[in-house]
Enzyme design. Structure first.
Site, PDB file in Angstrom:
ATOM      1  N   GLN A 142      -1.522 -20.058   1.503  1.00 51.14           N
ATOM      2  CA  GLN A 142      -1.174 -19.001   0.558  1.00 51.14           C
ATOM      3  C   GLN A 142      -0.135 -19.496  -0.443  1.00 51.14           C
ATOM      4  O   GLN A 142       0.252 -18.754  -1.338  1.00 51.14           O
ATOM      5  CB  GLN A 142      -0.583 -17.807   1.321  1.00 51.14           C
ATOM      6  CG  GLN A 142      -1.569 -17.093   2.216  1.00 51.14           C
ATOM      7  CD  GLN A 142      -0.902 -16.074   3.128  1.00 51.14           C
ATOM      8  OE1 GLN A 142      -1.000 -16.166   4.329  1.00 51.14           O
ATOM      9  NE2 GLN A 142      -0.217 -15.086   2.564  1.00 51.14           N
ATOM     10  N   ARG A 167      13.938  -7.809   5.682  1.00 51.11           N
ATOM     11  CA  ARG A 167      12.972  -6.776   5.294  1.00 51.11           C
ATOM     12  C   ARG A 167      12.823  -5.718   6.393  1.00 51.11           C
ATOM     13  O   ARG A 167      12.511  -4.564   6.108  1.00 51.11           O
ATOM     14  CB  ARG A 167      11.618  -7.378   4.909  1.00 51.11           C
ATOM     15  CG  ARG A 167      10.673  -6.394   4.256  1.00 51.11           C
ATOM     16  CD  ARG A 167       9.426  -7.048   3.660  1.00 51.11           C
ATOM     17  NE  ARG A 167       9.597  -7.469   2.280  1.00 51.11           N
ATOM     18  CZ  ARG A 167       9.320  -6.718   1.213  1.00 51.11           C
ATOM     19  NH1 ARG A 167       8.845  -5.501   1.357  1.00 51.11           N
ATOM     20  NH2 ARG A 167       9.506  -7.180  -0.005  1.00 51.11           N
ATOM     21  N   PHE A 188       5.910  -8.382   6.799  1.00 52.15           N
ATOM     22  CA  PHE A 188       7.065  -9.293   6.740  1.00 52.15           C
ATOM     23  C   PHE A 188       8.310  -8.672   7.348  1.00 52.15           C
ATOM     24  O   PHE A 188       9.370  -8.661   6.736  1.00 52.15           O
ATOM     25  CB  PHE A 188       7.296  -9.634   5.260  1.00 52.15           C
ATOM     26  CG  PHE A 188       7.960 -10.953   4.986  1.00 52.15           C
ATOM     27  CD1 PHE A 188       7.292 -12.141   5.193  1.00 52.15           C
ATOM     28  CD2 PHE A 188       9.254 -10.996   4.485  1.00 52.15           C
ATOM     29  CE1 PHE A 188       7.907 -13.366   4.908  1.00 52.15           C
ATOM     30  CE2 PHE A 188       9.878 -12.207   4.194  1.00 52.15           C
ATOM     31  CZ  PHE A 188       9.195 -13.391   4.416  1.00 52.15           C
ATOM     32  N   GLU A 203       0.174  -4.916   1.868  1.00 59.37           N
ATOM     33  CA  GLU A 203       0.946  -4.617   3.072  1.00 59.37           C
ATOM     34  C   GLU A 203       1.158  -3.138   3.374  1.00 59.37           C
ATOM     35  O   GLU A 203       1.099  -2.752   4.547  1.00 59.37           O
ATOM     36  CB  GLU A 203       2.319  -5.302   2.972  1.00 59.37           C
ATOM     37  CG  GLU A 203       2.223  -6.808   2.914  1.00 59.37           C
ATOM     38  CD  GLU A 203       3.534  -7.454   2.525  1.00 59.37           C
ATOM     39  OE1 GLU A 203       4.098  -8.185   3.324  1.00 59.37           O
ATOM     40  OE2 GLU A 203       4.005  -7.208   1.398  1.00 59.37           O
TER      41      GLU A 203
END
Lengths: 168, 780
Positions: B214, B327, B361, B732
């Site tokens: 990625q 996060r 994440f 996400e």
């Protein structure tokens, strides 16, 4: 993994793959999947887990869907094998391939050839009559992207077409 | 950007402008098996194959390694160890110098690669790798995060504190308070295409690497760092991945580096494709968390203060654990205003594989912890958790209830409307009443229902990563070549960005050729991660197309003696006053007039800033929202359960492509449900991962999908920020929707004790864990 015997002879077999006859000499431990991918360069069939658990390597052997990673090539001597390349091409798609495309039944695409071969096998088995049964009988094919809704839609579409055609 | 990006173009004679539902650009190839992944590419003559040499200890000194049998094995060309890395043995993406390419004298997790075998065939390389003899001196190991805390809590990176108000004082003064601990499991990515890298050496220092990554730019930097060659000598390419989900943000570096080192050393192409079990043992996963929380509240369920510590199993190195645990804290509030709050992270070092990025994440773990607190308050007061949720939602700007724990104002709040609509459309109240009634009468089978919200912050929290580039060429025949820094892993990014280009020039999508991501065309790119792919690359591509379009307009205005405002791009044509010229014709004429028909586009997200030291800033450009309602039934004698029905209402702003976005929402839901229900990673006391194949690690199957699954996009939403087409990121945010499944299971469990006790159902809520919770609650 045991180490390879130093000089085992290869074994001659004949396979009809996608309508074409192949006379092959294969090492006895070669899986059907490795034969297709490594030797015959039919790379449409994917290797996901190499354990018979994910279904990415599904092909049709004499019309029956199997995990090609779990079958030794020599066990299939004389068999007729259909891979994703034998079902259709981008220009002339099999109805199931078309249905997967039209229903967006894929994301990353890596499980797709196995899903389609499995779905073709499922329809010809004749056991699936409902969405719930489609889902149950397609459970050997993992899709990590989670495109299951659209996969079931595509299979159901073809199943219905076939039931309709049979009724007429 | 010009205003045309925001016009309504849903009714158009063109194929595939922005906002149109278009199928994935490679769909016709995927269904035919003709879409090439790296392992499908024809191998050049002389290609060699690599296999990992893995260690057999969780923590040990390596006393000696004997490769004599390996080197004698058939087909073996060479063995590489840490000492063979030409310049550096480190590939730490956080630049903390803590991630060796190959273990050098010290094993830090079970299975850590210590050497690599290069052989003529992959089979030979793998067989030979088993023949190494390694002597170890064992060291004590720590596998579990709770154990890590007890033994002093060594950290892999600096923790974060978020603080607003006086949480401890407010807790002391709150009419009610409670505390608890929640354990949240990790997750294996299980991308169907495993890691793979293929390196071809070139002249001088050059090497080209095809990597299933990625983050091609990082692979480029790592290869150049280990080889000690300039970045310009290394070209990294990727056309597509068979799934990524964060697992290919940093974890492909090792394979790419090793393939490149071997290729340069031997001057032959080298392919590195680990086996599935090796991939699962040797590459990082989603972080498991231990959340210790304290919450103060009043009798109506208003939260007054929250104090929580988020401890994470990070593994042996930092990798991305800093930003991941950050996060988690950024999402501990989910959609709720905490008047006083103190949040801390604890990124723990353990002797396990280094955990990494995974869809969300850390955000999902943060949010699950936050939702547990809501549940606790609801069960303590005997309220419907949805009531407690609504009482604690962020308010409108200026309400005094719009400030996050990181001091960013929530300016675009739509959560109340989303939840109200879903509550109505899913018939939540009537179904909940019916379920309470059912549970009162049913002895063995119990049902549960839950409606949970999602608010997810969009942007990389590392501000510098919020930039992107694109390259657009228009050829003389009017065909368009598109390249950008984003990578395609099935999420439909390539299709969406091509739609932006088609839309900008008002041409059919078929005129736009999407080309493989390569560091040679667009440099210095960020990972395709943080859901940012379309936001960043869509805008960069738009910028490139805009430049060419402006040049074409300037040319046409001069050539036809008119003003730029008299020129319009419509339906594969350009209208110049009264004249109508086909797009290819105009391009051809522009070429002969020596107009530059190529442009590099660039974009950087405006407004955002973040100071990690003070814990203050605006780390997110905007928020994406969603809500879901799940109904489950459990068997209280076995713990087995079914997800009966799920309703989802999700916010993607003005969708760039509703077909792709709905697929993302459904897929994220299924994957998130797997994380919270059946996917359990399990290490034994020797630190061996025992769930290293799909035979023991259960990801959702077709039959696990909710029986009824209604997914809707909030068609009235549009991004308040000027993003591409006013769309919102989608990768996400929907991953956290299935928190409603966990909470519905929790309600079904709670029914056995008349809903008086919070079941404290940890994740994943496997049937075993559900059964144990039922038994615990029955015992009182």
């Amino acid at each position: 993994m045991p180490s390879a015997p130093p000089s085992l002879r290869t074994i001659p077999i004949t396979l009809t793959i996608n309508g074409r006859r192949h006379d092959l000499d294969v090492a006895p431990w070669t899986s059907l999947l490795d034969l297709l991918r490594e030797d015959l360069k039919l790379c449409g069939t994917k290797k996901g887990c190499d354990h018979g658990q994910c279904g990415a390597c599904t092909v049709l052997v004499d019309g029956v869907r199997i995990n090609s990673c779990l079958s030794l090539a020599v066990m299939r001597d004389g068999a007729e094998i259909t891979t994703i390349e034998g079902l259709g091409t981008p220009e002339r798609l099999h109805p199931m391939q078309r249905a997967f495309m039209e229903h967006d039944a894929l994301q990353c695409g890596y499980c797709t050839p196995g899903q389609i071969c499995s779905a073709v096998g499922l329809v010809s088995e004749g056991h699936a009559h409902s969405r719930a049964e489609i889902r149950e009988l397609m459970s050997g094919n993992l899709c990590r992207c989670g495109a299951y809704t659209n996969i079931a839609d595509a299979v159901e579409d073809i199943l219905e077409q076939q039931q309709k055609a049979a009724a007429e | 950007m010009d205003a045309t990006a925001f016009e309504d173009k849903t009714v158009t004679p063109l194929s595939g402008p922005m906002h149109a539902a278009r199928r994935h650009d490679s769909a016709h190839k995927h269904v035919a098996g003709s879409a090439d992944y790296i392992d499908d590419m024809p191998e050049p003559a002389g290609t060699l194959h690599a296999a990992l040499g893995m260690t057999d200890r969780a923590h040990a000194e390596i006393l000696s390694m004997d490769f004599s049998d390996v080197e004698k094995a058939p087909g073996v060309v060479c063995v590489l160890t840490a000492r063979d890395m030409p310049h550096s043995n480190d590939i730490s993406p956080s630049h903390l110098d803590d991630e060796p390419v190959l273990a050098d004298g010290l094993v830090q997790f079970h299975g850590q690669p210590a050497f690599v075998v290069i052989a003529e065939t992959r089979d030979q390389a793998r067989r030979a790798a088993r023949l190494a003899k390694i002597d170890y001196r064992d060291l004590p190991h720590i596998i579990d995060p709770a154990d890590a805390i007890e033994k002093g809590g060594t950290l892999v990176t600096k923790p974060l504190t978020l603080k607003r108000g006086e949480a401890e004082t407010a807790l002391d003064h709150a009419p009610r308070q409670l505390r608890g601990r929640m354990r949240i499991g990790g997750q294996e990515h299980f991308y169907l295409e495993g890691h793979i890298a293929f390196a071809i050496p070139g002249e001088d220092d050059d090497v080209t690497v095809w990597s299933s990554t990625q983050h091609p730019s990082e692979v480029q930097h790592m290869v150049s760092h280990v080889l000690d060659v300039p970045s310009h000598a290394v070209t990294v390419q990727v056309r597509r991945m068979g799934g990524g989900f964060g697992g290919k943000e940093t974890q492909g570096n090792q394979f790419a580096v090793l393939a490149a080192v071997a290729a340069k050393k031997l001057n032959r192409p080298v392919k590195f494709r680990p086996d599935r079990d090796e991939d699962m043992c040797a590459t990082g996963k989603r972080h498991d968390f231990l959340v210790d929380y304290q919450v103060g509240f009043d009798d109506e369920g208003h939260i007054l203060a929250v104090k929580a510590n988020y401890a994470a199993r990070c593994g042996f190195s930092s990798d991305l654990s800093g930003p991941v645990t950050d996060r988690a804290l950024f999402h501990a509030d989910n959609a709720y205003f905490y008047p006083h709050v103190l949040l801390t992270s604890q990124p723990l070092k353990t002797n396990t594989v280094s955990n990494t990025a995974y869809r969300g994440f850390g955000g999902p773990q943060g949010m699950v912890g936050g939702e547990r607190m809501i549940e606790e308050v609801a069960y303590a007061l005997g309220l419907d958790p949805l009531q407690v949720r609504k009482r604690n939602f962020y308010g409108e700007p200026g309400s005094g209830r719009d400030l996050t724990p990181y001091h960013q104002e929530v300016e675009d709040n739509i959560i109340a409307r989303l939840v109200d609509e879903l509550e109505r459309d899913a018939d939540y109240q009537a179904r909940r009443a019916a379920i309470l009634d059912f549970n009162a009468k049913s002895r063995v089978i119990k049902k549960g229902i839950a409606l949970t919200p999602v608010k997810f912050g969009i942007s990389f929290t590392m501000t510098a990563f919020n930039q992107a580039g694109a390259l657009v060429h228009v050829y003389q025949d009017g065909s368009i070549h598109l390249n950008h820094g984003g990578t395609e892993m099935g999420q439909g990014l390539y299709t969406k960005v091509a739609q932006v280009i088609a839309d900008c020039f008002q041409v059919d999508l078929e005129r736009v050729k999407i080309t493989a991501t390569t560091t040679g065309k667009v440099p210095n790119t960020s990972a395709t991660a943080a859901s940012s792919g379309s936001d960043l690359n869509g805008m960069a591509a738009f910028d490139a197309a805009r430049q060419i379009k402006e040049r074409l307009i300037a040319f046409a205005a001069e050539r036809w003696q008119t003003t730029p405002d008299a020129i319009r791009f419509v339906a594969n044509h350009v209208e110049i006053g009264e004249e109508r010229v086909s797009f290819p014709d105009l391009v051809k004429q522009a070429y002969f007039a020596r107009v530059h028909l190529s442009a590099a586009g660039f974009y950087k997200t405006p407004k955002i800033h973040w100071n990690r030291e003070t814990g203050r800033g605006m780390p997110f450009y905007y928020f994406a929202y969603g809500a879901s309602c799940s109904e489950v039934s459990i068997d209280t004698l076995t713990g087995e359960y079914l997800v009966e029905r799920v309703d989802v209402l999700h916010d993607v702003g003005r969708s760039l492509n509703p077909a792709i976005d709905i697929g993302q929402v459904e897929g994220a839901f299924v994957q998130g449900m797997g994380w919270l229900t059946t996917e359990e990673l399990w290490w034994d006391d020797k630190g061996r991962l025992r769930t290293h194949a799909p035979s023991t690690y259960k990801i959702p199957l077709a039959s696990d999908r909710p029986k009824i699954f209604n997914v809707k996009l909030a068609d009235w939403s549009e991004n308040r920020q000027p993003t591409i087409g006013r769309s919102k990121a989608v990768g996400e945010p929907p991953f956290m929707l299935p928190i409603s499944v966990l909470e519905a299971l929790s309600m079904a469990v709670a029914s056995v004790a008349d809903y008086r006790e919070c079941p404290r159902l940890d994740a994943p809520a496997t049937p075993e864990r559900v059964l144990m919770a039922v038994e615990r609650l029955k015992r009182g």
